[in-house]
Design an enzyme around this catalytic site. Sequence first.
Site, PDB file in Angstrom:
ATOM      1  N   TRP A   1       0.914  -1.448  -0.101  1.00  0.00           N
ATOM      2  CA  TRP A   1       0.148  -0.026  -0.097  1.00  0.00           C
ATOM      3  C   TRP A   1       0.625   1.116  -0.081  1.00  0.00           C
ATOM      4  CZ3 TRP A   1      -0.336   4.138   3.314  1.00  0.00           C
ATOM      5  CH2 TRP A   1      -1.522   5.173   2.959  1.00  0.00           C
ATOM      6  N   HIS A   2       1.956   1.215   0.855  1.00  0.00           N
ATOM      7  CA  HIS A   2       3.023   2.205   0.701  1.00  0.00           C
ATOM      8  C   HIS A   2       3.516   2.855  -0.515  1.00  0.00           C
ATOM      9  CE1 HIS A   2       2.544   1.754   5.382  1.00  0.00           C
ATOM     10  NE2 HIS A   2       2.636   3.155   5.270  1.00  0.00           N
ATOM     11  N   GLY A   3       3.787   1.760  -1.415  1.00  0.00           N
ATOM     12  CA  GLY A   3       4.477   1.987  -2.464  1.00  0.00           C
ATOM     13  C   GLY A   3       4.555   0.939  -3.397  1.00  0.00           C
TER      14      GLY A   3
ATOM     15  N   PHE B   1       1.888   8.607  -1.644  1.00  0.00           N
ATOM     16  CA  PHE B   1       1.137   7.158  -1.226  1.00  0.00           C
ATOM     17  C   PHE B   1      -0.411   7.366  -1.611  1.00  0.00           C
ATOM     18  CE2 PHE B   1       4.276   6.968   2.236  1.00  0.00           C
ATOM     19  CZ  PHE B   1       5.275   6.561   1.341  1.00  0.00           C
TER      20      PHE B   1
END
Length: 474
Positions: free
Chosen positions: A325-327, A474
Amino acid sequence: MAFQSYHFLVFFITVFLLVRVVLKNHHEAKKNCLLAASYYFYMCWDWRFAGLIFSITLINYVTGRLIKQADETAGKKLWLGVSLISSLSILAYFKYANFFIESFNGLLIGLGLEPSVPLLSVILPVGISFYTFQSISYSLDIYRNRLEPVSSLRDFSLFVAFFPQLVAGPIVRASHFLPQLDKSFKEEIKNPVESGTALILRGFIKKIAIADVLAVHIVDPAFASPSDYSPLFLMIGLYAYSYQVYMDFSGYTDIARGAARCLGYDLQINFDRPYKATSIGNFWQRWHISMSSFFRDYLFHGLGGSRYGNVYFNLFITFVAIGIWHGAGWNFVAYGVCHASLVMYERWQLNRRKRAGLGVKEYTGLHWVWRVFWIFTIVSLTRVLFRGGTLSDAYAYMEAMGNWSNTHTPLGPLALMTLIVAIALHYTPSQWTYEWKAVYCRLNSWVQSGVIVATLFVILALTTGTAPFIYFQF
């Protein structure tokens, strides 16, 4: 339109005056104004983003109603599937398509073949992860009979696009925000404008006077060329980055909550002194609470949680998903795997203690201090994957930390003082924060104005530029 820009200052004052003064007694017109302002705010980043956020809004608004109207479980699952697949496909295209293409091409090269899939020319829309998750939580809550679908597309659109939290959260639940749009809803927060202003000021101090200073004087130099510095400076660089990302992100959250409060709306708390955690699991209960609770409620429990299936498998999938989800990068996959492994190990230890008839281990005194420091160190070490950019960058940083022949430690007084202030602010009792806000709210309006001007002066004196908030990516 960055929060720290003059454009936003003029924009917010205009919206505030319209909502709180001109349209104060015109409920529907006030919501129309906020929706128009929110779309304007988002289009200032790129006008094409408006079509994207409206598409995700419309998909989940329609499927939410269809889920409720379906008579059978199969029908409800069908429309929930439409909501999830459509929304997550849009997110995957913009955020992960090139990552998958690069990984596939890398695999072909590893097999001795020529890469054949070209990269896509796509722009990552600001905040897409936040408002996508916010939208699908609405459909999931309706499917679980925890929420009734809203009748107004305008209200649902405002819930998704509300500008204070649009680009970097917190991820707001429909059950928390939508009732506030009802005409009968009464504000429960005392002195909303004064307390909201206090939050905004605190957020800007965190961002500009602490996070940006740590970035310029410690973090950016350390990560730009780690081989030039001593292991001591690089370790301090990781500690400083942990405080930079905390002050940066919690500062954004303070500004978002403060702006919303000034407009008459409440957003939930997103941080709870995360570096006081005594375990990695406890850290995630304190860090980016709206995101971690989303994965807990909708993914971990959806997989079976600790009651059904294999709890370690469920934890692994959940934390890898948090990492991704963060990258879009293997460094974020590795970040998720690291935290998954640590939380799984803690769960195994807890289960072993329960089998032995023991409860959760308590930490007090110096034992608590050591435990908190140790957990903070582990979290900081894993953030080399978060900040490094790629796995090779992270490896280069860790390799440089083993070069004890290098003694170059250029830690200036401003950098050291800022880091000490960040640590001190984090570990002061939470009650002190509430007390100083209460004192500010009781001040005469002229004195409050003086505090605002003085704070702005200090911020402008210390500012190192207009660096974007870290979580915008993000």
